[in-house]
Each structure stands twice: as structure tokens, then as C-alpha cells.
Write an enzyme that holds these catalytic residues in place. Structure first.
Site, PDB file in Angstrom:
ATOM      1  N   SER A  66       1.494  -9.150   7.515  1.00 28.36           N
ATOM      2  CA  SER A  66       0.166  -8.975   6.925  1.00 28.36           C
ATOM      3  C   SER A  66      -0.049 -10.027   5.858  1.00 28.36           C
ATOM      4  O   SER A  66       0.902 -10.433   5.168  1.00 28.36           O
ATOM      5  CB  SER A  66       0.035  -7.588   6.296  1.00 28.36           C
ATOM      6  OG  SER A  66      -1.201  -7.460   5.599  1.00 28.36           O
ATOM      7  N   TYR A 102       2.945  -1.264   0.605  1.00 28.34           N
ATOM      8  CA  TYR A 102       2.622  -1.950   1.861  1.00 28.34           C
ATOM      9  C   TYR A 102       2.912  -3.444   1.736  1.00 28.34           C
ATOM     10  O   TYR A 102       3.550  -4.051   2.609  1.00 28.34           O
ATOM     11  CB  TYR A 102       1.161  -1.712   2.214  1.00 28.34           C
ATOM     12  CG  TYR A 102       0.732  -2.325   3.527  1.00 28.34           C
ATOM     13  CD1 TYR A 102       1.122  -1.756   4.727  1.00 28.34           C
ATOM     14  CD2 TYR A 102      -0.055  -3.472   3.553  1.00 28.34           C
ATOM     15  CE1 TYR A 102       0.733  -2.309   5.942  1.00 28.34           C
ATOM     16  CE2 TYR A 102      -0.450  -4.029   4.759  1.00 28.34           C
ATOM     17  CZ  TYR A 102      -0.057  -3.448   5.948  1.00 28.34           C
ATOM     18  OH  TYR A 102      -0.437  -4.015   7.149  1.00 28.34           O
TER      19      TYR A 102
END
Length: 267
Positions: free
Chosen positions: A129, A142
Site C-alpha cells: 500500500s 496498517y
């Protein structure tokens, strides 16, 4: 013979788009899901797999090998979102996120490596990501789990060179998928000192996903990488400003970049 591709988390979102596109391009695609029976209309076979349970990883890989005798490409796409003030996220949820986003992919890689080594070929694509390149407020866990997978890939690449196995990262920005629905959200507590700022940030994050790019863009990128003889270490796919944010982090003083992020999230 067609190349065999295994995609973890291939039942929806980016994984589904990538699988369908690769199948059209002539690849033999297998996706995975914790509950394959929920996807009877999938355009490619879905095999049972929970990346947090090593026994299911072995069963899944063996099932594909029993049918195809090889795995040419592994796409580690299965992942989970998590939001919340780090202080208030339960330890169990932090550990679960790392089990899904880091340890799970590592274990799937370990499961396919003996086969790829015997083939003297293979490609492993880890879906990370853009959030993994920076510590984002209320997405810190995250960011950390995806950033760790980026670094693991860099190390793995060098260890695998002698076996003719390639590995790369693809870091997407925001795409219009159901990831927001499946993410763990720490509750917005009435008595929390983070109540207002976290609530506002959460709404901003969900808007970014809803307004995200078409997952087909990721499918196109993955196809081009598979067709490349020598993949790069890192790829970024997404809106220009999301990709440019990584460049800004590299060139701006840390405190200036931090201020930009805080302004973006209205902190």
C-alpha cells in the site's frame, strides 16, 4: 503451456479484477477465499485459504499443485485494513492485522518457494500500500504492517536471486473496493480524547475509498509486471497525488511533511 497464477484474496476487489483480467489474457488462475462456497459464480476457481492459518496454506498450495504441477506466479493480495488511535486499538486486533498483512504473506511465500526453486523460475508479487511508505494518523498499524511487507520483499529478493525467482511490491493507493467494509474500526468512544479528530479522519478515509480508482488499473499494472522479464523492486499504482506523496516524503524535511499530513487530515 499457460502460466499458473495463485492469487490470495481473489474473490473480490483488486484480487478479483486481477484474476479475471489475467484469465482473459490466457493465464490459468486460481483465487483464494476463507469461504469459497460464497462465490459460485467466480470466473476462475476459488480455493479455501485463510492466511492466518498455516495448515490451510499448505492445503491450498498442494491442491493447486495436484491439478497443475506448478505455480508460476503468486500474488499475495489478501489483506485487512485497520483504523483507530494506536492507544485504543486492542492488542489482539494489532496482532491479527500483522498476522494477515505480514506473517500470512510470508507463510504463503514459504509454501510456494520449494516448487518455484525446483522449476528454477517464479514470480511473487506482494500487494502492499502507498500507506506503507508513511505513518498515517489513525492508520498507523496498517501503515506499519504494509511497510514491513515492503522491507521483507527487499530482503527476500536478494535471497532468491540465485534460484531465478523474482519478487516485487505493488503499492496501490485508494481503489473503489469493499476494503472499508471489511476493515477493523476501533470504536469512536464518547469519552475518548481522540473522539473528534478520529471521527473526522475516519470519514475522510472512507470518502477516499469510495472515490477511488477503478481496480482494473491494478489489473493492467499486474499484467504488465508479469510480462516483464526483470520486474523492479517497487511499483506504485494510484492517483498522481498519492504517488507524489512518497516523493515529497523523500525530499521534504520530516517536520514539513508531517505538517502537510496533519493539514490533509485536518488535525
Amino acid at each position: 503451456m499457460s502460466k499458473v497464477v495463485l492469487i490470495t484474496g481473489g474473490s473480490s476487489g483488486i484480487g478479483k479484477s486481477v484474476g479475471e483480467y489475467l484469465q482473459v489474457k490466457g493465464y490459468k488462475v486460481y483465487g483464494t477465499s476463507r469461504n469459497p462456497d460464497n462465490y459460485p459464480d467466480s470466473k476462475f476457481p476459488i480455493v479455501a485459504l485463510d492466511v492466518t492459518k498455516p495448515e490451510t496454506i499448505a492445503t491450498c498450495v498442494n491442491a493447486v499443485l495436484n491439478k497443475e504441477s506448478k505455480i508460476d506466479v503468486l500474488i499475495n493480495n489478501a489483506g485487512a485494513g485497520i483504523t483507530g488511535p494506536i492507544e485504543e486499538i486492542p492488542d489482539s486486533e494489532i496482532k491479527r492485522n500483522f498476522e494477515t498483512n505480514l506473517f500470512g504473506p510470508i507463510n504463503v511465500i514459504k509454501a510456494v518457494l520449494p516448487t518455484m526453486r525446483s522449476q528454477n523460475s517464479g514470480l511473487i508479487i506482494n500487494i502492499t500500500s502507498i500507506a506503507g511508505y508513511m505513518g498515517l494518523p489513525y492508520r498507523g498499524i496498517y501503515s506499519a504492517s504494509k511497510g514491513a511487507l515492503e522491507l521483507i520483499t527487499e530482503a527476500f529478493r536478494m535471497e532468491l536471486k540465485e534460484f531465478n525467482i523474482e519478487m516485487t511490491n505493488v503499492a496501490p493507493g485508494d481503489f473503489a473496493t469493499n476494503i472499508a467494509a471489511g476493515r477493523y474500526h476501533a470504536p469512536i468512544l464518547d469519552d475518548s480524547p481522540y473522539q473528534e479528530k478520529y471521527g473526522n479522519t475516519l470519514r475522510t478515509m472512507d470518502e477516499h475509498v469510495d472515490e477511488g480508482n477503478d481496480p482494473q488499473q491494478m489489473a493492467n499494472a499486474i499484467f504488465r509486471i508479469i510480462e516483464t522479464n526483470k520486474p523492479k523492486i517497487h511499483y506504485k499504482v494510484g492517483a498522481f497525488m498519492q504517488k507524489f506523496s512518497i516523493v515529497l516524503k523523500r525530499i521534504l524535511p520530516d517536520t514539513v511533511y508531517e505538517k502537510l499530513l496533519m493539514n490533509h487530515y485536518k488535525l
